[in-house]
Write a protein that holds these residues in place. Structure first.
Motif, PDB file in Angstrom:
ATOM      1  N   ASN A  83       0.936  47.339  41.403  1.00 20.92           N
ATOM      2  CA  ASN A  83       0.897  49.030  41.085  1.00 20.92           C
ATOM      3  C   ASN A  83       1.744  49.452  39.875  1.00 20.92           C
ATOM      4  OD1 ASN A  83      -0.576  49.129  43.521  1.00 20.92           O
ATOM      5  ND2 ASN A  83       1.366  49.134  44.711  1.00 20.92           N
ATOM      6  N   VAL A  84       3.054  48.680  39.715  1.00 20.36           N
ATOM      7  CA  VAL A  84       3.529  49.034  38.513  1.00 20.36           C
ATOM      8  C   VAL A  84       2.870  48.776  37.239  1.00 20.36           C
ATOM      9  CG1 VAL A  84       5.654  48.520  37.094  1.00 20.36           C
ATOM     10  CG2 VAL A  84       5.950  48.407  39.408  1.00 20.36           C
ATOM     11  N   ALA A  85       2.081  47.692  36.978  1.00 22.35           N
ATOM     12  CA  ALA A  85       1.255  47.284  35.897  1.00 22.35           C
ATOM     13  C   ALA A  85       0.447  48.285  35.572  1.00 22.35           C
ATOM     14  CB  ALA A  85       0.820  46.192  36.001  1.00 22.35           C
ATOM     15  N   MET A  86      -0.531  49.011  36.926  1.00 22.80           N
ATOM     16  CA  MET A  86      -1.449  50.044  36.538  1.00 22.80           C
ATOM     17  C   MET A  86      -0.760  51.198  36.302  1.00 22.80           C
ATOM     18  SD  MET A  86      -4.095  49.404  39.851  1.00 22.80           S
ATOM     19  CE  MET A  86      -2.993  49.430  41.298  1.00 22.80           C
ATOM     20  N   GLN A  87       0.486  51.353  36.649  1.00 18.14           N
ATOM     21  CA  GLN A  87       1.069  52.762  36.270  1.00 18.14           C
ATOM     22  C   GLN A  87       1.508  52.800  34.716  1.00 18.14           C
ATOM     23  OE1 GLN A  87       4.882  53.550  38.106  1.00 18.14           O
ATOM     24  NE2 GLN A  87       5.084  55.428  37.311  1.00 18.14           N
ATOM     25  N   VAL A  88       1.906  51.465  34.401  1.00 20.31           N
ATOM     26  CA  VAL A  88       2.155  51.321  32.941  1.00 20.31           C
ATOM     27  C   VAL A  88       1.177  51.582  31.886  1.00 20.31           C
ATOM     28  CG1 VAL A  88       3.045  49.742  31.210  1.00 20.31           C
ATOM     29  CG2 VAL A  88       4.224  50.106  33.228  1.00 20.31           C
ATOM     30  N   VAL A 111      11.150  57.497  19.019  1.00 20.42           N
ATOM     31  CA  VAL A 111      12.452  57.216  18.084  1.00 20.42           C
ATOM     32  C   VAL A 111      13.359  58.312  18.496  1.00 20.42           C
ATOM     33  CG1 VAL A 111      13.473  57.076  15.784  1.00 20.42           C
ATOM     34  CG2 VAL A 111      11.337  55.937  16.257  1.00 20.42           C
ATOM     35  N   GLN A 112      13.128  59.737  18.616  1.00 16.33           N
ATOM     36  CA  GLN A 112      13.884  60.805  18.835  1.00 16.33           C
ATOM     37  C   GLN A 112      14.529  60.498  20.253  1.00 16.33           C
ATOM     38  OE1 GLN A 112      11.177  63.786  17.473  1.00 16.33           O
ATOM     39  NE2 GLN A 112      12.051  64.268  15.630  1.00 16.33           N
ATOM     40  N   SER A 113      13.573  60.178  21.089  1.00 18.38           N
ATOM     41  CA  SER A 113      13.956  60.154  22.746  1.00 18.38           C
ATOM     42  C   SER A 113      14.380  58.798  22.916  1.00 18.38           C
ATOM     43  CB  SER A 113      12.820  60.383  23.378  1.00 18.38           C
ATOM     44  OG  SER A 113      11.673  59.660  23.250  1.00 18.38           O
ATOM     45  N   ARG A 114      14.639  57.896  21.938  1.00 15.93           N
ATOM     46  CA  ARG A 114      15.124  56.437  22.171  1.00 15.93           C
ATOM     47  C   ARG A 114      14.341  55.829  23.233  1.00 15.93           C
ATOM     48  NH1 ARG A 114      21.249  56.483  23.388  1.00 15.93           N
ATOM     49  NH2 ARG A 114      20.823  54.218  22.738  1.00 15.93           N
ATOM     50  N   SER A 115      12.815  56.124  23.237  1.00 19.06           N
ATOM     51  CA  SER A 115      12.000  55.419  24.050  1.00 19.06           C
ATOM     52  C   SER A 115      11.310  54.278  23.634  1.00 19.06           C
ATOM     53  CB  SER A 115      11.153  56.420  24.726  1.00 19.06           C
ATOM     54  OG  SER A 115      10.120  55.572  25.379  1.00 19.06           O
ATOM     55  N   GLY A 116      11.737  52.908  23.641  1.00 25.14           N
ATOM     56  CA  GLY A 116      10.978  51.758  23.225  1.00 25.14           C
ATOM     57  C   GLY A 116       9.662  51.698  23.828  1.00 25.14           C
ATOM     58  N   ALA A 117       9.414  52.171  25.089  1.00 27.06           N
ATOM     59  CA  ALA A 117       8.119  52.035  25.493  1.00 27.06           C
ATOM     60  C   ALA A 117       7.059  53.228  24.939  1.00 27.06           C
ATOM     61  CB  ALA A 117       8.325  52.491  27.158  1.00 27.06           C
ATOM     62  N   MET A 118       7.582  54.315  24.521  1.00 21.41           N
ATOM     63  CA  MET A 118       6.680  54.925  23.876  1.00 21.41           C
ATOM     64  C   MET A 118       6.194  54.454  22.366  1.00 21.41           C
ATOM     65  SD  MET A 118       7.120  59.314  23.361  1.00 21.41           S
ATOM     66  CE  MET A 118       7.011  59.722  24.839  1.00 21.41           C
ATOM     67  N   GLN A 119       7.283  54.229  21.779  1.00 20.32           N
ATOM     68  CA  GLN A 119       7.115  53.438  20.266  1.00 20.32           C
ATOM     69  C   GLN A 119       6.137  52.338  20.532  1.00 20.32           C
ATOM     70  OE1 GLN A 119      11.083  52.662  18.272  1.00 20.32           O
ATOM     71  NE2 GLN A 119      11.800  54.071  19.855  1.00 20.32           N
ATOM     72  N   LYS A 132       7.636  42.515  21.046  1.00 27.81           N
ATOM     73  CA  LYS A 132       7.597  42.780  22.659  1.00 27.81           C
ATOM     74  C   LYS A 132       9.120  42.256  23.105  1.00 27.81           C
ATOM     75  CE  LYS A 132       5.505  42.070  26.970  1.00 27.81           C
ATOM     76  NZ  LYS A 132       4.344  41.570  27.819  1.00 27.81           N
ATOM     77  N   GLN A 133       9.484  41.035  22.428  1.00 34.28           N
ATOM     78  CA  GLN A 133      10.371  40.336  23.184  1.00 34.28           C
ATOM     79  C   GLN A 133      11.823  41.155  22.679  1.00 34.28           C
ATOM     80  OE1 GLN A 133      10.808  37.580  25.159  1.00 34.28           O
ATOM     81  NE2 GLN A 133      12.869  38.487  25.343  1.00 34.28           N
ATOM     82  N   GLN A 134      11.836  41.827  21.536  1.00 32.66           N
ATOM     83  CA  GLN A 134      12.922  42.507  21.131  1.00 32.66           C
ATOM     84  C   GLN A 134      13.078  43.837  22.102  1.00 32.66           C
ATOM     85  OE1 GLN A 134      11.775  42.317  16.706  1.00 32.66           O
ATOM     86  NE2 GLN A 134      13.695  42.665  16.775  1.00 32.66           N
ATOM     87  N   PHE A 135      11.904  44.376  22.291  1.00 33.03           N
ATOM     88  CA  PHE A 135      12.198  45.813  23.315  1.00 33.03           C
ATOM     89  C   PHE A 135      12.652  45.363  24.288  1.00 33.03           C
ATOM     90  CE2 PHE A 135       8.793  47.567  20.352  1.00 33.03           C
ATOM     91  CZ  PHE A 135       9.575  48.675  20.113  1.00 33.03           C
TER      92      PHE A 135
END
Length: 238
Positions: A83-88, A111-119, A132-135
């Motif tokens: 379920n989490v994977a589908m949400q992502v 970058v402005q919101s510090r969201s690695g997921a968005m980047q 990916k590993q760094q994130f």
């Protein structure tokens, strides 16, 4: 025999008490979940007489679960990984860029919101694999509290090929409400072939100073800038 057993039990008790005292005094107790370290303060870590205790709700919250207290019972619900994977996947699909400018604007907002997921969502498959590993190591949080990337006023686009665009821009470096410097970046965006429909994704990020806003993942330093040339020495051979 009974006497030996009593001595052994007493010895174990003393050992546990000593171990507990050492643990309780240690400021370096660390928590790892699935080999990933979590901040003890975030999980409300407390060590009392050798017993390490953390908040049940704080742990469940880390996994986007729920804790409910009802009828003197504790009910814990944690989402299934599928379920989490589908949400992502749904969130990433919503961020897919239809134009090169869309990809860069999403990256800037990340970058402005510090969201690695968005980047990460607007990176090319190759750049995703590299970063990916760094994130994950940074818990998908990038940047720093100060200075931060301010508002980007203008994007300048240059066509390299029909399927590759370079977009450059400057950005203010802001501490509190004061601009202390200016940074710049050049981002390469490429068209990615996909069976359902093509999309645009970032394949390269070059910045004057990748660390000017704190932790930056996936960016290279621009060695062509005059400022960076001054910091490099090229020997002249006879």
């Amino acid at each position: 025999m009974k006497k030996k057993s009593k001595i052994l039990i007493a010895s174990c008790a003393v050992f546990l008490m000593m171990s507990g005292a050492v643990l309780a005094k240690s400021p370096d107790v660390r928590i790892f979940i699935n080999n990933i370290e979590f901040d003890g303060s975030a999980l409300k870590l407390n060590v009392v007489k050798g017993t390490s205790m953390v908040s049940l709700r704080s742990i469940v919250d880390q996994f986007n679960g729920e804790v409910t207290y009802k009828d003197k019972s504790i009910f814990i619900t944690t989402p299934e990984s599928s379920n989490v994977a589908m949400q992502v996947n749904s969130l990433e699909n919503a961020l897919i860029a239809a134009t090169p400018e869309d990809a860069v604007q999403t990256w800037i907002k990340g970058v402005q919101s510090r969201s690695g997921a968005m980047q990460y969502a607007v990176l090319s498959p190759e750049l995703r694999q590299q970063t990916k590993q760094q994130f994950e190591d940074h818990f998908w949080v990038t940047g720093g509290s100060s200075p931060r990337m301010g508002k980007v006023e203008k994007l300048q686009s240059k066509e390299v090929t029909a399927d590759k665009i370079e977009i450059s821009f400057e950005y203010p470096l802001i501490t509190m409400t004061e601009t202390i410097d200016t940074g710049n970046a050049t981002i390469t965006v490429e068209r990615i072939d996909r069976e359902s429909s093509d999309y645009w994704a970032i394949s390269k990020i070059v910045m004057k100073d990748p660390d000017d806003t704190g932790t930056m993942i996936g960016a290279d330093m621009d060695d062509s800038s005059d400022e960076n040339k001054e910091n490099h020495f090229t020997p002249t051979l006879p």
